[in-house]
Design an enzyme around this catalytic site. Structure first.
Site, PDB file in Angstrom:
ATOM      1  CG  HIS A 212      -0.218   0.288   2.513  1.00  0.00           C
ATOM      2  ND1 HIS A 212       0.475  -0.690   3.180  1.00  0.00           N
ATOM      3  CD2 HIS A 212      -0.075   1.416   3.238  1.00  0.00           C
ATOM      4  CE1 HIS A 212       1.005  -0.179   4.275  1.00  0.00           C
ATOM      5  NE2 HIS A 212       0.699   1.100   4.337  1.00  0.00           N
TER       6      HIS A 212
HETATM    7  C1  UD1 Z   1      -1.769   5.871   5.490  1.00  0.00           C
HETATM    8  C2  UD1 Z   1      -0.407   6.341   5.971  1.00  0.00           C
HETATM    9  C3  UD1 Z   1       0.605   5.218   5.881  1.00  0.00           C
HETATM   10  C4  UD1 Z   1       0.096   3.987   6.593  1.00  0.00           C
HETATM   11  C5  UD1 Z   1      -1.282   3.627   6.090  1.00  0.00           C
HETATM   12  C6  UD1 Z   1      -1.828   2.478   6.900  1.00  0.00           C
HETATM   13  C7  UD1 Z   1       0.108   8.690   5.629  1.00  0.00           C
HETATM   14  C8  UD1 Z   1       0.894   9.652   4.819  1.00  0.00           C
HETATM   15  N1  UD1 Z   1       0.101   7.435   5.166  1.00  0.00           N
HETATM   16  O1  UD1 Z   1      -1.652   5.552   4.123  1.00  0.00           O
HETATM   17  O2  UD1 Z   1       1.828   5.619   6.477  1.00  0.00           O
HETATM   18  O3  UD1 Z   1       0.987   2.943   6.355  1.00  0.00           O
HETATM   19  O4  UD1 Z   1      -2.155   4.742   6.239  1.00  0.00           O
HETATM   20  O5  UD1 Z   1      -2.818   1.783   6.232  1.00  0.00           O
HETATM   21  O6  UD1 Z   1      -0.470   9.034   6.618  1.00  0.00           O
HETATM   22  N2  UD1 Z   1      -9.123   4.835   1.756  1.00  0.00           N
HETATM   23  C9  UD1 Z   1     -10.349   4.220   1.827  1.00  0.00           C
HETATM   24  N3  UD1 Z   1     -10.841   3.895   3.052  1.00  0.00           N
HETATM   25  C10 UD1 Z   1     -10.171   4.133   4.195  1.00  0.00           C
HETATM   26  C11 UD1 Z   1      -8.923   4.748   4.112  1.00  0.00           C
HETATM   27  C12 UD1 Z   1      -8.397   5.097   2.900  1.00  0.00           C
HETATM   28  O7  UD1 Z   1     -11.008   4.008   0.805  1.00  0.00           O
HETATM   29  O8  UD1 Z   1     -10.653   3.783   5.272  1.00  0.00           O
HETATM   30  C13 UD1 Z   1      -8.584   5.207   0.431  1.00  0.00           C
HETATM   31  C14 UD1 Z   1      -8.973   6.610   0.007  1.00  0.00           C
HETATM   32  O9  UD1 Z   1      -9.176   6.594  -1.375  1.00  0.00           O
HETATM   33  C15 UD1 Z   1      -7.740   7.420   0.313  1.00  0.00           C
HETATM   34  C16 UD1 Z   1      -6.613   6.424   0.097  1.00  0.00           C
HETATM   35  O10 UD1 Z   1      -7.156   5.160   0.493  1.00  0.00           O
HETATM   36  O11 UD1 Z   1      -7.622   8.548  -0.502  1.00  0.00           O
HETATM   37  C17 UD1 Z   1      -5.369   6.716   0.886  1.00  0.00           C
HETATM   38  O12 UD1 Z   1      -5.680   6.877   2.277  1.00  0.00           O
HETATM   39  P1  UD1 Z   1      -4.711   7.691   3.237  1.00  0.00           P
HETATM   40  O13 UD1 Z   1      -5.197   7.552   4.616  1.00  0.00           O
HETATM   41  O14 UD1 Z   1      -4.485   9.079   2.721  1.00  0.00           O
HETATM   42  O15 UD1 Z   1      -3.322   6.966   3.062  1.00  0.00           O
HETATM   43  P2  UD1 Z   1      -2.946   5.442   3.232  1.00  0.00           P
HETATM   44  O16 UD1 Z   1      -2.489   4.945   1.916  1.00  0.00           O
HETATM   45  O17 UD1 Z   1      -4.027   4.705   3.927  1.00  0.00           O
HETATM   46  N1  UDP Z   2      -3.576  -5.668   8.749  1.00  0.00           N
HETATM   47  C1  UDP Z   2      -4.842  -6.222   8.877  1.00  0.00           C
HETATM   48  N2  UDP Z   2      -5.486  -6.631   7.749  1.00  0.00           N
HETATM   49  C2  UDP Z   2      -4.925  -6.551   6.509  1.00  0.00           C
HETATM   50  C3  UDP Z   2      -3.629  -6.003   6.393  1.00  0.00           C
HETATM   51  C4  UDP Z   2      -2.980  -5.550   7.531  1.00  0.00           C
HETATM   52  O1  UDP Z   2      -5.363  -6.336   9.978  1.00  0.00           O
HETATM   53  O2  UDP Z   2      -5.575  -6.949   5.531  1.00  0.00           O
HETATM   54  C5  UDP Z   2      -2.918  -5.170   9.955  1.00  0.00           C
HETATM   55  C6  UDP Z   2      -1.613  -5.850  10.257  1.00  0.00           C
HETATM   56  O3  UDP Z   2      -1.821  -6.898  11.154  1.00  0.00           O
HETATM   57  C7  UDP Z   2      -0.759  -4.726  10.849  1.00  0.00           C
HETATM   58  C8  UDP Z   2      -1.427  -3.457  10.425  1.00  0.00           C
HETATM   59  O4  UDP Z   2      -2.596  -3.822   9.712  1.00  0.00           O
HETATM   60  O5  UDP Z   2      -0.779  -4.734  12.257  1.00  0.00           O
HETATM   61  C9  UDP Z   2      -0.505  -2.664   9.588  1.00  0.00           C
HETATM   62  O6  UDP Z   2      -1.181  -1.631   8.971  1.00  0.00           O
HETATM   63  P1  UDP Z   2      -0.761  -1.088   7.553  1.00  0.00           P
HETATM   64  O7  UDP Z   2      -0.039  -2.121   6.794  1.00  0.00           O
HETATM   65  O8  UDP Z   2      -1.996  -0.532   6.968  1.00  0.00           O
HETATM   66  O9  UDP Z   2       0.176   0.146   7.928  1.00  0.00           O
HETATM   67  P2  UDP Z   2       1.698   0.333   8.343  1.00  0.00           P
HETATM   68  O10 UDP Z   2       2.017  -0.559   9.474  1.00  0.00           O
HETATM   69  O11 UDP Z   2       2.527   0.083   7.126  1.00  0.00           O
HETATM   70  O12 UDP Z   2       1.763   1.776   8.686  1.00  0.00           O
END
Ligand code: UD1
Ligand code: UDP
Length: 376
Positions: A212
């Protein structure tokens, strides 16, 4: 600002819910007052609510309004800053905790620092050295603003000291992600997965995958190559991958019309992100894991599953040096043979060390905060 004897914690993204669960439990068990603010950065059922259910987290005391534009970091961070500032003025906590490296944490930390409410950072001191990563920008800024940095281990502590952060602002506590895994791994193992679309894959060798990071999935040149190489690695290893895809990744896959190539390939099964118990259940049974997630890299190491990490740099180098993980830099290191090498590893016969703590981090954080700031 006068401060009441209550602590505050900001959640808002998938990894923060998991890190928060043991801290909230420690406060609640001790009868220490803790208010929880939800930044609403993540909001979909499978990115938000499911974690509250699986981890038994009580509902947040307050939820910010939806963010106006998640594609603009400035707008996303500014929206959270303003929301947190208003909430802090109303609640007057004696300290506020942020957990990890997301934009929610940077926005909350800036608002907290500007009001000079004491700020604590959980998962402090992690460094990839790559300032192009949004998370590296966030963690560096937060650590320098925080009054208390809860570092995972001696390595994270040394990173903070090397940047001139005073000793008095650093405590080694471990990472609460370990508490969460240890508390939930048996529940996860007991989960009945027989009705899942991948249940047949669980009978043989298989891998689990997440992807992601914006630098991987938003780059139209990188994403197809990463997917192609993982598919080839799974085929060569004779072990299909179960791919729990983040909503950002699903959107990019659809935009780039890559879905048909995934859906027609028996070596990969793409699904939306799973709840915590389901994810840990599948991870624990997997022969290997391919990921660019910080949390998943750490969890794979904790539960003894070899990982291949698709990142330019990792802030968790101890998983590389202890043999749990191999870093594959996109467009530099070939992914396909790395999957083969991961398949050859066996934690049962050659276990590695676990550098992220002993599972008591939540209680340790509570103790430090109460000693520093007192209670009601
Ligand atoms: C964010 C964090 C990243 C973290 C990740 C965990 C930042 C800069 N990035 O990235 O460090 O690893 O969360 O998962 O803060 N979206 C949905 N539903 C949701 C959330 C997001 O559809 O519940 C979609 C939306 O289109 C959104 C995109 O995902 O625009 C990105 O979401 P965003 O929270 O901005 O960044 P992440 O990629 O989730
Ligand atoms: N995770 C989850 N379901 C998924 C993928 C990840 O529950 O389908 C959990 C995983 O166990 C981990 C956390 O999400 O603890 C990590 O979140 P993510 O990868 O979104 O973010 P990051 O740690 O890279 O910031």
């Amino acid at each position: 600002m006068g401060r009441k004897g209550v602590f505050a914690l900001v959640v808002g993204t998938r990894p923060s819910f998991i890190m928060a669960a043991p801290i909230i439990a420690a406060f609640d068990d001790a009868g220490a007052a803790l208010k929880v603010l939800h930044s609403a950065q993540h909001y979909s059922e499978n990115m938000d609510d499911v974690f509250f259910r699986d981890l038994g987290i009580r509902q947040p005391d307050h939820r910010l309004t939806a963010q106006p534009d998640q594609k603009s970091p400035a707008r996303q961070i500014a929206h959270i800053m303003i929301g947190v500032e208003d909430w802090l003025r109303a609640e007057t906590p004696q300290a506020l905790m942020v957990l990890g490296d997301t934009n929610s944490n940077l926005g909350a930390a800036l608002a907290t620092r500007k009001l000079n409410v004491p700020l604590a950072h959980v998962e402090a001191g992690e460094r990839s050295g790559d300032l192009a990563q949004a998370e590296e920008q966030n963690r560096r800024l937060i650590d320098h603003m925080a009054d208390v940095n809860f570092a995972t281990n001696a390595r994270s502590c040394a990173n903070l000291k090397a940047e001139g952060i005073p000793d008095a602002r650093i405590l080694i506590t471990g990472n609460p992600i370990v508490d969460a895994v240890l508390k939930n791994r048996d529940k996860a193992a007991a989960l009945d997965l027989s009705d899942r679309p991948y249940s047949d894959n669980l009978k043989g060798k298989f891998g689990v995958m997440t992807l992601h990071r914006q630098e991987n999935v938003d780059d139209p040149d990188r994403l197809p190559v990463i997917l192609r190489d993982i598919q080839a690695g799974a085929a060569a290893a004779g072990a299909p991958v179960i791919f729990f895809a983040h909503p950002r990744t699903l959107a990019r896959i659809n935009e780039q019309e890559l879905m048909p190539g995934l859906e027609s390939d028996p070596n990969i099964m793409i699904l939306p992100g799973a709840g915590y118990h389901e994810f840990v259940a599948v991870l624990q049974r997997a022969s290997f894991c391919v990921t660019d997630s910080g949390g998943v890299q750490q969890e794979a190491c904790i539960v003894g599953v070899p990982a291949v990490t698709i990142m330019d740099e990792t802030p968790w180098p101890d998983t590389i040096s202890n043999g749990a993980n191999e870093l594959c830099r996109p467009a530099v290191d070939p992914i396909t043979p790395a999957i083969g090498r991961a398949m050859q590893k066996s934690y049962a016969t050659s276990p590695w060390s676990q550098p992220f703590g002993d599972g008591d981090t939540g209680a340790r954080i509570l103790q430090v905060l109460v000693e520093r700031f007192g209670t009601r």
